[in-house]
Design a protein around this motif. Structure first.
Motif, PDB file in Angstrom:
ATOM      1  N   ASP A 176     -17.467  -7.352   3.120  1.00  0.00           N
ATOM      2  CA  ASP A 176     -17.094  -7.854   1.608  1.00  0.00           C
ATOM      3  C   ASP A 176     -16.126  -7.407   1.220  1.00  0.00           C
ATOM      4  N   GLY A 177     -15.992  -6.090   1.239  1.00  0.00           N
ATOM      5  CA  GLY A 177     -14.587  -5.073   0.488  1.00  0.00           C
ATOM      6  C   GLY A 177     -13.320  -6.033   0.703  1.00  0.00           C
ATOM      7  N   ALA A 229     -14.016   3.883   7.437  1.00  0.00           N
ATOM      8  CA  ALA A 229     -13.964   3.763   5.910  1.00  0.00           C
ATOM      9  C   ALA A 229     -13.380   5.315   5.426  1.00  0.00           C
ATOM     10  N   GLY A 230     -12.620   4.293   4.395  1.00  0.00           N
ATOM     11  CA  GLY A 230     -11.768   5.076   3.323  1.00  0.00           C
ATOM     12  C   GLY A 230     -10.936   5.928   3.920  1.00  0.00           C
ATOM     13  N   ALA A 231      -9.874   5.274   4.710  1.00  0.00           N
ATOM     14  CA  ALA A 231      -8.793   5.815   5.596  1.00  0.00           C
ATOM     15  C   ALA A 231      -7.969   4.966   4.852  1.00  0.00           C
ATOM     16  N   GLN A 232      -6.573   5.681   4.614  1.00  0.00           N
ATOM     17  CA  GLN A 232      -5.097   5.152   3.429  1.00  0.00           C
ATOM     18  C   GLN A 232      -4.673   4.675   4.549  1.00  0.00           C
ATOM     19  N   PHE A 233      -3.744   3.635   4.518  1.00  0.00           N
ATOM     20  CA  PHE A 233      -3.286   3.382   5.372  1.00  0.00           C
ATOM     21  C   PHE A 233      -1.903   3.705   6.189  1.00  0.00           C
ATOM     22  N   PHE A 234      -1.170   4.545   5.720  1.00  0.00           N
ATOM     23  CA  PHE A 234      -0.545   5.433   6.488  1.00  0.00           C
ATOM     24  C   PHE A 234      -1.569   6.541   7.705  1.00  0.00           C
ATOM     25  N   PRO A 262      -5.949 -10.492   1.229  1.00  0.00           N
ATOM     26  CA  PRO A 262      -5.545 -10.569   3.241  1.00  0.00           C
ATOM     27  C   PRO A 262      -4.911  -9.480   3.329  1.00  0.00           C
ATOM     28  N   ASP A 263      -4.292  -8.936   2.624  1.00  0.00           N
ATOM     29  CA  ASP A 263      -3.205  -8.093   4.412  1.00  0.00           C
ATOM     30  C   ASP A 263      -4.265  -6.855   4.798  1.00  0.00           C
ATOM     31  N   ALA A 264      -4.843  -6.131   4.184  1.00  0.00           N
ATOM     32  CA  ALA A 264      -5.668  -4.939   4.778  1.00  0.00           C
ATOM     33  C   ALA A 264      -6.417  -6.193   5.768  1.00  0.00           C
ATOM     34  N   ALA A 265      -7.110  -7.802   5.119  1.00  0.00           N
ATOM     35  CA  ALA A 265      -8.082  -8.004   5.961  1.00  0.00           C
ATOM     36  C   ALA A 265      -7.099  -8.646   7.389  1.00  0.00           C
ATOM     37  N   ASP A 312      -1.995  -3.411   0.709  1.00  0.00           N
ATOM     38  CA  ASP A 312      -1.904  -2.868  -1.179  1.00  0.00           C
ATOM     39  C   ASP A 312      -3.053  -1.365  -0.971  1.00  0.00           C
ATOM     40  N   THR A 313      -2.624  -0.629  -2.085  1.00  0.00           N
ATOM     41  CA  THR A 313      -2.097   1.031  -1.786  1.00  0.00           C
ATOM     42  C   THR A 313      -3.977   1.085  -2.054  1.00  0.00           C
ATOM     43  N   GLU A 314      -5.146   0.397  -1.827  1.00  0.00           N
ATOM     44  CA  GLU A 314      -6.117   0.782  -1.421  1.00  0.00           C
ATOM     45  C   GLU A 314      -6.809   1.517   0.026  1.00  0.00           C
ATOM     46  N   PRO A 315      -7.439   2.477   0.117  1.00  0.00           N
ATOM     47  CA  PRO A 315      -8.116   3.099   1.282  1.00  0.00           C
ATOM     48  C   PRO A 315      -9.287   1.656   1.476  1.00  0.00           C
TER      49      PRO A 315
END
Ligand code: AQP
Length: 349
Positions: free
Chosen positions: A249-250, A280-285, A255-258, A240-243
């Motif tokens: 809990d976040g 924490a706070g890292a973007q997927f790139f 599901p894809d990030a988890a 997804d687009t979130e860091p």
């Protein structure tokens, strides 16, 4: 404390495309249990043929699962590695268990429903009674612990139901022949389902299990993938687009990030919470290249060793033959006990 000697049993089907889920959910953990338990690891070829397998490929696939076991660190001298069809006790005990298991129990199995799909009438009878054969695999060795991925939990519960019904139906006979302790003839086997990757999900859809038969190939990391293929699949993995959050809990509703964080944690042999603390706070790139480096570092040596072993079929077949002999030596008296308990006549003991 169980009166049964602690023994681990588990298996993997030679149905092609061994993947990261098979490795993290099962094979890696098989290797880890060797220092504390007697272990029996099976290539469950009779399970594989519950759906069509091309005979021209099946034997190579059987050798490949054995290669994966050894490449992942299973010692074929300490542990037992063999293929199921070489020990006839599996089929014999499965028949007895088909007579113990109830239709209602088998009808509730979600894996049968998923694999048979809408065309249930056309599924093989073998696929329907798959869980009886799995119970036989385990109980033929009176195994007390079975490391598996989350998807096998229901089959393990059925194994316990079959063991309990056998112990109960034949309790008087077991006592009369003095063949069981307080618990009965068979143990109540414990599933061993633990760690951050007991259910590795598809890289293309974090709500679907990573599986051998999933198309396209981009959905899974195969154990034989090279570094370039791993890098491409991680780069293209759905996110997804979130860091990344700082707390477990976040990851709820992501599901894809988890999935990617769970894979990282399992490969790094740490917890999801610790991975999130670090990233924490890292973007997927930024996270994806770190995951690629880790996956390549852990998986490339296994892939190299599998390739080397696959080029030596004589060695692998020797391991399987030796393993089958050792497995048979454990299985025979257990099966003989079952025949005596049930009242089948054996004039050639
Ligand atoms: N995605 C997964 N995550 C964690 N563990 C998994 N396992 C399978 N997929 C995952 C575990 O691997 C062991 C061997 O599985 P199997 O080969 O017997 O059969 P399977 O579970 O049916 O494998 P697939 O990949 O899902 O094959 P297909 O596509 O043919 O259905 C088991 O311990 C299993 O839990």
């Amino acid at each position: 404390m169980s009166a049964f000697e602690a023994r681990v049993f588990s298996g993997v089907q030679p149905s092609g495309n061994l993947h990261l889920g098979n490795y993290l959910g099962a094979i890696k953990r098989f290797a880890g249990l060797q220092s504390t338990h007697n272990c029996v690891y099976c290539v469950v070829d009779m399970h594989a043929i519950t759906v069509w397998q091309d005979p021209a490929h099946l034997q190579a696939a059987i050798r490949e699962v054995a290669s994966a076991y050894i490449a992942a660190g299973i010692d074929p001298k300490g542990s037992i590695i063999f293929n199921q069809s070489q020990v006839s006790g599996h089929a014999e005990l499965a028949w007895v268990f088909n007579c113990i298991a109830r239709m209602g129990w088998l009808n509730r199995m979600t894996q049968f429903k998923e694999k048979a799909g809408k065309n249930r009438e056309n599924a093989s009878a073998g696929l329907f009674v798959y869980p009886s054969l799995m119970a036989a695999d385990i109980l033929l060795y009176k195994a007390t612990h079975v490391p598996v991925g989350e998807d096998q939990k229901q089959h393990l519960e059925l194994t316990r139901d079959i063991a309990a019904k056998f112990n109960n139906d034949y309790a008087d006979r077991i006592a009369e022949l003095d063949l069981g302790g307080e618990e009965g003839y068979f143990p109540m086997t414990e599933p061993v389902i633990s760690g951050p990757a007991t259910r590795v999900m598809s890289l293309r859809d974090g709500t679907k299990k990573m599986s051998k038969s999933d198309l396209p190939d981009l959905a899974r990391i195969n154990l034989t993938d090279d570094a370039d293929a791993i890098a491409k699949k991680v780069r293209k993995a759905k996110t997804d687009t979130e860091p990344l959050p700082g707390e477990v809990d976040g990851l709820k509703e992501r599901p894809d990030a988890a999935n990617l964080v769970g894979i990282y944690a399992a490969l790094a042999e740490t917890t999801t919470a610790d991975v999130l603390k670090e990233h924490a706070g890292a973007q997927f790139f930024a996270f994806k290249p770190a995951l690629t480096d880790l996956a390549v570092a852990k998986l490339a040596p296994i892939a190299d060793e599998m390739r080397r072993l696959n080029n030596d079929p004589g060695y692998i077949e020797g391991v399987l033959a030796d393993g089958a002999e050792r497995a048979d030596a454990i299985a025979r008296p257990v099966l003989q006990g079952v025949k005596d308990i049930v009242g089948l006549l054996s004039s050639r003991k």
